[in-house]
Design an enzyme around this catalytic site. Structure first.
Site, PDB file in Angstrom:
ATOM      1  N   GLU A 141      -2.632   1.355  -0.517  1.00  0.00           N
ATOM      2  CA  GLU A 141      -2.025   0.218   0.173  1.00  0.00           C
ATOM      3  C   GLU A 141      -0.941   0.672   1.153  1.00  0.00           C
ATOM      4  OE1 GLU A 141      -2.359  -3.556  -2.635  1.00  0.00           O
ATOM      5  OE2 GLU A 141      -1.739  -1.769  -3.754  1.00  0.00           O
TER       6      GLU A 141
ATOM      7  N   GLU B 129      -6.121   0.186  -9.442  1.00  0.00           N
ATOM      8  CA  GLU B 129      -5.343  -0.599 -10.403  1.00  0.00           C
ATOM      9  C   GLU B 129      -6.165  -1.723 -11.016  1.00  0.00           C
ATOM     10  OE1 GLU B 129      -3.444  -1.872  -6.392  1.00  0.00           O
ATOM     11  OE2 GLU B 129      -5.036  -0.534  -7.040  1.00  0.00           O
TER      12      GLU B 129
END
Length: 196
Positions: free
Chosen positions: A109, A129
């Site tokens: 990210e 995740e």
């Protein structure tokens, strides 16, 4: 210091320096990175930034989950800066992600928040995740499908699929893939051209 911040002419280099945890960020490291990025933004002599990770194993594997409660909630989240590169920090100067290894979870990210992404040929990328039951909360669900085809983005967002640097180049998630030893030289070349 968890973040090494160097100035080289008109280029700023941010190195996430926590190789013992694959450059995962704790609240303090995230705060250091944010402060360095603000300094970069406000320094008129700097034109381009490069974000990379220490060592050759990991760029960044996201938020450091060590010490979190068993329910997966993020311990220390109250210590997180309100504004970060992945959430609300406005940087109008170009940023290059020099992805030297694993870019998983929040690490990917961070790379997605950069304008240009260059990777070592050994790098792997993924929003991993989700395999822990966590949401990609640093903008991955918004940025990834805007960059690559939706089908591939969905596999990465929903199933936590990891992709190699070559696969990422094929879907234009990356601008260039180079051998590990050439990564920073290549990133500096890009930064030099942009800085002119």
């Amino acid at each position: 210091m968890s973040i090494n911040y160097q100035k080289d002419g008109n280029i700023a280099i941010f190195t996430i320096n926590r190789p013992e945890v694959m450059n995962a960020l704790d609240p303090e490291a995230l705060k250091e990175l944010t402060e360095a990025l603000i300094n970069f933004r406000e320094d008129p002599s700097l034109r381009v930034g490069i974000i990379t990770g220490a060592g050759d194993k990991a760029f960044c594997t996201g938020f450091d989950l060590r010490g979190t409660p068993g329910d997966g909630s993020r311990a220390g989240a109250g210590d997180m800066p309100e504004v970060t590169l992945v959430r609300g920090l406005e940087i109008w100067k170009p940023l290059i992600a020099a992805i030297n290894g694993y870019a998983f979870g929040g690490g990917l990210e961070i790379a997605l928040a950069c304008d240009i992404r260059i990777a070592a040929d050994t790098a792997e990328l993924g929003l991993t995740e989700v395999t822990l039951g966590l949401m990609p909360g640093w903008g991955g669900t918004q940025r990834l499908p805007r960059i690559i085809p939706f089908g591939m983005a969905a596999e990465m967002m929903i199933a936590g699929k990891r992709i190699t640097a070559r696969e990422a180049l094929d879907v234009r998630l990356l601008s260039q893939v180079v051998p590990q030893r050439e990564l920073m030289v290549t990133a500096r070349e890009w930064a030099g051209r942009i800085g002119q």
